[in-house]
Scaffold this motif. Structure first.
Motif, mmCIF file in Angstrom:
data_model
loop_
_atom_site.group_PDB
_atom_site.id
_atom_site.type_symbol
_atom_site.label_atom_id
_atom_site.label_comp_id
_atom_site.label_asym_id
_atom_site.label_seq_id
_atom_site.Cartn_x
_atom_site.Cartn_y
_atom_site.Cartn_z
ATOM 1 N N HIS A 18 0.832 -1.204 0.000
ATOM 2 C CA HIS A 18 0.000 0.000 0.000
ATOM 3 C C HIS A 18 0.864 1.249 0.000
ATOM 4 O O HIS A 18 1.915 1.268 0.635
ATOM 5 C CB HIS A 18 -0.874 0.030 1.262
ATOM 6 C CG HIS A 18 -1.461 -1.296 1.611
ATOM 7 N ND1 HIS A 18 -1.050 -2.041 2.691
ATOM 8 C CD2 HIS A 18 -2.424 -2.024 0.979
ATOM 9 C CE1 HIS A 18 -1.731 -3.181 2.733
ATOM 10 N NE2 HIS A 18 -2.567 -3.199 1.701
ATOM 11 N N ASP A 21 3.117 2.543 3.135
ATOM 12 C CA ASP A 21 3.998 1.540 3.772
ATOM 13 C C ASP A 21 5.458 1.984 3.652
ATOM 14 O O ASP A 21 6.229 1.890 4.608
ATOM 15 C CB ASP A 21 3.864 0.164 3.094
ATOM 16 C CG ASP A 21 2.513 -0.494 3.336
ATOM 17 O OD1 ASP A 21 1.782 -0.058 4.233
ATOM 18 O OD2 ASP A 21 2.201 -1.452 2.599
ATOM 19 N N HIS A 124 0.580 -7.583 3.345
ATOM 20 C CA HIS A 124 2.003 -7.364 3.657
ATOM 21 C C HIS A 124 2.794 -8.658 3.556
ATOM 22 O O HIS A 124 3.916 -8.675 3.062
ATOM 23 C CB HIS A 124 2.155 -6.781 5.065
ATOM 24 C CG HIS A 124 1.772 -5.337 5.166
ATOM 25 N ND1 HIS A 124 2.081 -4.559 6.253
ATOM 26 C CD2 HIS A 124 1.104 -4.524 4.312
ATOM 27 C CE1 HIS A 124 1.622 -3.326 6.062
ATOM 28 N NE2 HIS A 124 1.003 -3.287 4.900
HETATM 29 ZN ZN LIG Z 1 0.197 -1.545 4.267
#
Ligand SMILES: [Zn+2]
Length: 231
Positions: A18, A21, A124
């Protein structure tokens, strides 16, 4: 550029699920490396925040925010893929591997940063695995792989009994201007920046940098899990 580990380092690729991050996990280090002349590329797998729709909030395209944050950090090459937030398990590991492998082949990074496997976020974990596969030693240019921590995702894992937890073994010392650029990049994400005591608040980001710094006798630092280093 100082330090023997930096010798020959020309290109760093950040692989993230994302937008934000990369900033939360390694924004200060990215600012430090781009300032030192390292070419940094960013590959983000999702471009929306559709997980918010579950909570009845508006879904927005984060492309502009990602590009703005990247520009603040000095990242020149940005590749944003259009997969949906919290839906990477539907996309599947194989396709994610192919996207990241293509990126590694085109950019030929010496160094790769990604998320940790010590996460509750499936996105993740999948992205971390894809990055490691794409950066495997015999099939890529990658000599060093590090995983960064993304508060509050890593905190959430820790508080939920996920094993293993994030265990740093590598610290990047930061100067105040690097931290300021990290916080400025975080502001580019607008509503993603929360209020203290949320770890994604500006104060939370500073508190983490001070804590990580204090672990190694420095004022400020970012911490990583060093996965592989070939010298
Ligand atoms: Zn993330």
């Amino acid at each position: 550029m100082t330090g023997i580990l930096r010798t020959g380092l020309e290109r760093l690729l950040i692989v993230a699920a994302h937008g934000d991050d990369e900033t939360l996990g390694a924004g200060g280090t990215i600012a430090k490396l781009t300032e030192a002349g390292v070419e940094v590329g960013l590959c983000v797998l999702t471009n929306d925040d559709s997980a918010r729709s579950i909570a009845g909030m508006d879904v927005t395209d984060r492309t502009a925010c990602i590009q703005a944050a990247a520009s603040i950090l000095g990242i020149k090459r940005v590749r944003i893929n259009g997969y949906g937030d919290s839906r990477l398990d539907v996309v599947g590991q194989l396709e994610l591997n192919r996207v990241v492998e293509r990126e590694v082949r085109d950019f030929e990074p010496d160094m790769l940063f990604t998320t940790s496997m010590a996460e509750l976020s499936v996105d993740h974990q999948l992205v971390s695995r894809a990055a490691r596969i794409a950066g495997r030693p015999t099939r890529s240019s990658v000599r060093e792989i590090r995983c960064f921590e993304v508060r509050s995702a890593t905190d959430c894992a820790e508080a939920s009994g996920v094993v293993p937890t994030f265990r740093p073994n590598c610290w990047e010392i930061l100067d105040e201007p690097h931290l300021e650029r990290k916080i400025e990049a975080l502001r580019a994400y607008g509503k993603e920046v929360e209020r203290w005591p949320n770890p994604r608040s500006e104060r939370g980001v500073r508190a983490l940098a001070e804590y990580r710094g204090s672990q190694i006798g420095a004022d400020l630092a970012e911490a990583f899990e060093l996965v592989r280093l070939v010298l």
